[in-house]
Design a protein around this motif. Structure first.
Motif, PDB file in Angstrom:
ATOM      1  N   LYS A  17      22.121  39.590  27.499  1.00  0.00           N
ATOM      2  CA  LYS A  17      22.020  38.479  26.907  1.00  0.00           C
ATOM      3  C   LYS A  17      20.857  37.466  27.208  1.00  0.00           C
ATOM      4  N   ASP A  18      20.560  37.255  28.561  1.00  0.00           N
ATOM      5  CA  ASP A  18      19.382  36.525  28.816  1.00  0.00           C
ATOM      6  C   ASP A  18      18.111  37.340  28.762  1.00  0.00           C
ATOM      7  N   GLN A  19      18.115  38.715  29.092  1.00  0.00           N
ATOM      8  CA  GLN A  19      17.030  39.240  28.670  1.00  0.00           C
ATOM      9  C   GLN A  19      16.277  39.088  27.192  1.00  0.00           C
ATOM     10  N   TYR A  20      17.482  39.226  26.290  1.00  0.00           N
ATOM     11  CA  TYR A  20      17.068  39.171  25.029  1.00  0.00           C
ATOM     12  C   TYR A  20      16.563  37.822  24.588  1.00  0.00           C
ATOM     13  N   ALA A  21      17.390  36.748  25.054  1.00  0.00           N
ATOM     14  CA  ALA A  21      16.838  35.210  24.834  1.00  0.00           C
ATOM     15  C   ALA A  21      15.216  35.012  25.311  1.00  0.00           C
ATOM     16  N   LEU A  22      15.076  35.597  26.464  1.00  0.00           N
ATOM     17  CA  LEU A  22      13.706  35.395  27.010  1.00  0.00           C
ATOM     18  C   LEU A  22      12.594  36.057  26.210  1.00  0.00           C
ATOM     19  N   TYR A  23      12.945  37.388  26.077  1.00  0.00           N
ATOM     20  CA  TYR A  23      12.006  38.256  25.051  1.00  0.00           C
ATOM     21  C   TYR A  23      11.816  37.618  23.956  1.00  0.00           C
ATOM     22  N   ASN A  24      12.866  37.104  23.209  1.00  0.00           N
ATOM     23  CA  ASN A  24      12.770  36.571  21.948  1.00  0.00           C
ATOM     24  C   ASN A  24      11.755  35.577  22.088  1.00  0.00           C
ATOM     25  N   LEU A  25      12.037  34.573  22.695  1.00  0.00           N
ATOM     26  CA  LEU A  25      11.126  33.418  23.283  1.00  0.00           C
ATOM     27  C   LEU A  25       9.902  33.750  23.244  1.00  0.00           C
ATOM     28  N   ILE A  26       9.504  34.707  24.119  1.00  0.00           N
ATOM     29  CA  ILE A  26       8.047  34.943  24.273  1.00  0.00           C
ATOM     30  C   ILE A  26       7.533  35.679  23.120  1.00  0.00           C
ATOM     31  N   TRP A  27       8.387  36.472  22.418  1.00  0.00           N
ATOM     32  CA  TRP A  27       7.797  37.419  21.260  1.00  0.00           C
ATOM     33  C   TRP A  27       7.372  36.026  20.156  1.00  0.00           C
ATOM     34  N   MET A  28       8.419  35.119  19.753  1.00  0.00           N
ATOM     35  CA  MET A  28       8.113  34.012  18.889  1.00  0.00           C
ATOM     36  C   MET A  28       6.839  33.477  19.120  1.00  0.00           C
ATOM     37  N   ARG A  29       6.649  32.815  20.355  1.00  0.00           N
ATOM     38  CA  ARG A  29       5.845  32.141  21.008  1.00  0.00           C
ATOM     39  C   ARG A  29       4.382  32.547  20.561  1.00  0.00           C
ATOM     40  N   PHE A  30       4.339  34.143  20.991  1.00  0.00           N
ATOM     41  CA  PHE A  30       3.078  34.653  21.020  1.00  0.00           C
ATOM     42  C   PHE A  30       2.598  34.849  19.440  1.00  0.00           C
ATOM     43  N   LEU A  31       3.516  35.294  18.440  1.00  0.00           N
ATOM     44  CA  LEU A  31       3.029  35.433  17.272  1.00  0.00           C
ATOM     45  C   LEU A  31       2.862  34.205  16.447  1.00  0.00           C
ATOM     46  N   ALA A  32       3.498  33.116  16.986  1.00  0.00           N
ATOM     47  CA  ALA A  32       3.336  31.625  16.483  1.00  0.00           C
ATOM     48  C   ALA A  32       1.846  31.258  16.915  1.00  0.00           C
ATOM     49  N   SER A  33       1.527  31.652  17.855  1.00  0.00           N
ATOM     50  CA  SER A  33       0.144  31.116  18.393  1.00  0.00           C
ATOM     51  C   SER A  33      -1.071  31.748  17.366  1.00  0.00           C
ATOM     52  N   LEU A  34      -0.632  33.025  16.910  1.00  0.00           N
ATOM     53  CA  LEU A  34      -1.901  33.605  16.080  1.00  0.00           C
ATOM     54  C   LEU A  34      -1.389  32.851  14.360  1.00  0.00           C
ATOM     55  N   ALA A  35      -0.448  32.169  14.147  1.00  0.00           N
ATOM     56  CA  ALA A  35      -0.205  31.956  13.007  1.00  0.00           C
ATOM     57  C   ALA A  35      -0.721  30.619  12.398  1.00  0.00           C
ATOM     58  N   ALA A  36      -0.976  30.224  11.315  1.00  0.00           N
ATOM     59  CA  ALA A  36      -1.503  29.070  10.452  1.00  0.00           C
ATOM     60  C   ALA A  36      -0.849  27.920  10.760  1.00  0.00           C
ATOM     61  N   SER A  39       0.736  -1.189   0.201  1.00  0.00           N
ATOM     62  CA  SER A  39       0.025  -0.003   0.066  1.00  0.00           C
ATOM     63  C   SER A  39       0.793   1.171  -0.070  1.00  0.00           C
ATOM     64  N   VAL A  40       0.225   2.198  -0.494  1.00  0.00           N
ATOM     65  CA  VAL A  40       0.983   3.645  -0.435  1.00  0.00           C
ATOM     66  C   VAL A  40      -0.002   4.685  -0.145  1.00  0.00           C
ATOM     67  N   ALA A  41       0.209   5.356   0.863  1.00  0.00           N
ATOM     68  CA  ALA A  41      -0.636   6.625   1.473  1.00  0.00           C
ATOM     69  C   ALA A  41      -0.150   7.624   1.597  1.00  0.00           C
ATOM     70  N   ILE A  42      -0.559   8.638   0.744  1.00  0.00           N
ATOM     71  CA  ILE A  42       0.049  10.098   0.851  1.00  0.00           C
ATOM     72  C   ILE A  42      -0.952  10.957   1.487  1.00  0.00           C
ATOM     73  N   LYS A  43      -0.734  11.532   2.440  1.00  0.00           N
ATOM     74  CA  LYS A  43      -1.751  12.584   3.017  1.00  0.00           C
ATOM     75  C   LYS A  43      -1.195  13.761   3.608  1.00  0.00           C
ATOM     76  N   GLU A  44      -1.858  14.835   3.857  1.00  0.00           N
ATOM     77  CA  GLU A  44      -1.457  16.123   4.426  1.00  0.00           C
ATOM     78  C   GLU A  44      -1.953  15.951   5.886  1.00  0.00           C
ATOM     79  N   LYS A  45      -0.563  16.330   6.667  1.00  0.00           N
ATOM     80  CA  LYS A  45      -0.795  16.445   8.249  1.00  0.00           C
ATOM     81  C   LYS A  45      -0.670  17.782   8.567  1.00  0.00           C
ATOM     82  N   LEU A  46      -1.558  18.534   9.427  1.00  0.00           N
ATOM     83  CA  LEU A  46      -1.262  19.732  10.076  1.00  0.00           C
ATOM     84  C   LEU A  46      -0.726  19.743  11.501  1.00  0.00           C
ATOM     85  N   ARG A  47       0.101  20.461  11.719  1.00  0.00           N
ATOM     86  CA  ARG A  47       0.942  20.717  13.031  1.00  0.00           C
ATOM     87  C   ARG A  47       0.342  22.111  13.486  1.00  0.00           C
TER      88      ARG A  47
END
Length: 522
Positions: free
Chosen positions: A366-385, A241-249
């Motif tokens: 360095k640490d402030q930047y790393a955590l702010y960047n993580l929070i910024w990315m996670r917030f915008l990602a939560s609104l993305a497709a 068998s061969v099964a090709i599917k789309e999977k959403l993450r």
């Protein structure tokens, strides 16, 4: 000109708020609690409905005098402490000591330190929420009773200075019980089989044995693996068998306190204590050159994944403008609440998502930047497709008894991964074009020996997750709990992994023997 006094907990928060409120407002810091239970006595009247006996915290008399002096010169006092139970309790204690009948004292709350949030808070002052105060007092009294009455028992068995706690001892219990599981674990042998097939065109397909007689393989020893291999070699393999599917993450929701601590531990290697310290700095305000002190994130002690309509609209527009329409999610997501969630505040997010981490990097350490960047990315990602993958699954039959399976995956649309990439985004090797019934040639087949593994020791991230899932403690307390059990010498951290010390195991066995019911889980 009459002034309005605004009282907050920290000098950094005071500087940021003063910038936005401007003239007519005097902003002072209490520098944390001004009253608490005494250090050297129980401080609770057990015979009188567990009435707490508060005293002024050592070194705070000067602060109290300054607050009283400023209050006497003011037409109004606003208590602008943090919006959680602890902040409400600090506000109540300040009112109890500083307040008088002449000066009105009101409570103002805000989820972020921005001009708009502060203006709205000042327009809608309120009374202190005595239910929140009572909730904080109840927890404080419980913690004191458990710690103050049980800790001396440990001193008799070991030495003075050791402590037990309502939540810290449950955390120690989990770590010690996991160590016992590991100690008594008996590994079991098992084998897997992998084969290399060639198509008619000479293309290679790597596949693993997935079924024997229609069931998942259970190969316990080398002899059994060898018998299967010899049987497979006598067959003529072909494509079943061969099964090709789309999977959403889908993306994860924006951070709450516990998920921020876990992700900062996993991605940045931060302890929970360090994460909360840096988040506090980002919330209270960081100097951004000519802009002065700016609060960069919303309040960081929260169990809610909600965001405001304004934050949603600004975030969605930012994604559309900077990443394209395809990256924006169609509609607004809702997330399931955790079992113990109060859902009182918004999720942790940037106060202004257009403030890119790279643009303010020079102002942050360095640490402030790393955590702010993580929070910024996670917030915008939560609104993305969602990310869209194309997956392929090929089953290969080898005679009537054996089935091998090959898998491939490739990314079709990045979706949120355009904003927040991770290691799971990597493609799996795609498979050549195959047709059902196509004959294949077996080129190679190999067995591999394995042994079952014990459950992993906890990391700070996984222990926080376990405590949260079991409803033990609150996310806002996890950082201090993890810090205490390490400071007391009960637990050691080696390469992010938590190990109980000999002392820690002995302390838990003593607590388990004497106080089983108090430190029960679930």
């Amino acid at each position: 000109m009459e002034q309005v006094l605004v009282v907050v907990e920290s000098p950094a928060k005071a500087r940021t708020i003063k910038k936005y409120l401007g003239d007519g407002y005097k902003v002072k810091a209490s520098v944390g609690h001004i009253r608490d239970l005494p250090e050297k006595s129980l401080g609770i009247d057990i015979e009188n409905d567990f009435e707490p006996k508060y005293i002024v915290v050592k070194g705070k008399r000067k602060v109290i005098k300054e607050l009283k002096d400023e209050a006497s010169k003011s037409s109004m006092v606003y208590l602008a402490t943090d919006m959680d139970r602890e902040g409400e309790a600090i506000a109540w204690h300040i009112k109890e000591i500083v307040g008088n009948s002449r000066i009105p004292i009101k409570r103002i709350i805000f989820n972020e330190i921005t001009k708009k949030a502060l203006e709205e808070a000042v327009k809608s002052p309120m009374d202190i929420d005595i239910n929140k105060v009572n909730a904080q007092q109840a927890r404080r009294i419980l913690d004191r009773l458990v710690g103050y009455l049980i800790s001396p028992v440990l001193w008799k068995f070991f030495y003075k200075g050791l402590s037990a706690g309502r939540v810290q001892s449950v955390g120690l219990r989990l770590i010690c019980e996991r160590e016992e599981e590991i100690r008594h674990f008996v590994p079991s042998e098992y084998w897997t089989i992998e084969a290399l097939f060639n198509s008619a065109k000479g293309e290679e397909i790597v596949a693993k044995l997935s079924k024997v007689d229609g069931k998942k393989p259970d190969i316990k020893d080398e002899k059994s693996a060898g018998e299967i291999i010899e049987a497979v070699k006598k067959t003529t393999p072909g494509v079943k068998s061969v099964a090709i599917k789309e999977k959403l993450r889908n993306p994860q929701p924006p951070f709450i306190t516990s998920t921020m601590q876990r992700e900062a531990a996993n991605r940045l290697g931060f302890s929970a204590k360090k994460t909360m310290l840096i988040a506090q700095q980002l919330y209270e305000g960081v100097e951004l050159g000519n802009e002065g002190s700016v609060g960069l994130i919303s309040y960081m002690r929260t169990d809610s994944t909600r965001i405001s309509d304004e934050a949603f609209q600004r975030g969605t527009e930012f994604l559309r403008s900077n990443y394209g329409e395809d990256v924006v999610n169609k509609g607004r997501r809702s997330y399931k609440k955790t079992k113990m969630a109060q859902d009182a505040h918004e999720a942790i997010r940037p106060t202004d998502c257009t403030r890119r981490p790279e643009e303010i990097r020079r102002f942050l350490n360095k640490d402030q930047y790393a955590l702010y960047n993580l929070i910024w990315m996670r917030f915008l990602a939560s609104l993305a497709a969602p990310a869209v993958y194309e997956t392929i699954e090929v089953d290969i039959s080898a005679g009537e008894r054996f089935t091998f399976r090959a898998n491939g995956r490739r990314l079709k649309k990045k979706g949120f991964l355009a904003v927040f990439p991770d290691s799971r985004a990597q493609d799996l090797e795609w498979l050549p074009e195959l047709k059902i019934g196509e004959a294949l040639t077996l080129k190679k087949i190999d067995p591999t020996q394995h042994f079952t593994e014990p459950p992993p020791r906890y990391t700070e991230a996984s222990l926080i997750k376990e405590l949260e899932e079991k409803g033990v403690g609150r996310p806002s307390t996890y950082a201090s709990i993890l810090s205490i059990i390490q400071t007391r010498g009960y637990v050691e951290k080696q390469k992010q992994t938590l190990y109980p010390t000999e002392l820690g195991e002995k302390v838990w066995k003593t607590l388990e023997m004497l106080f089983t019911d108090i430190f029960e889980i679930g």
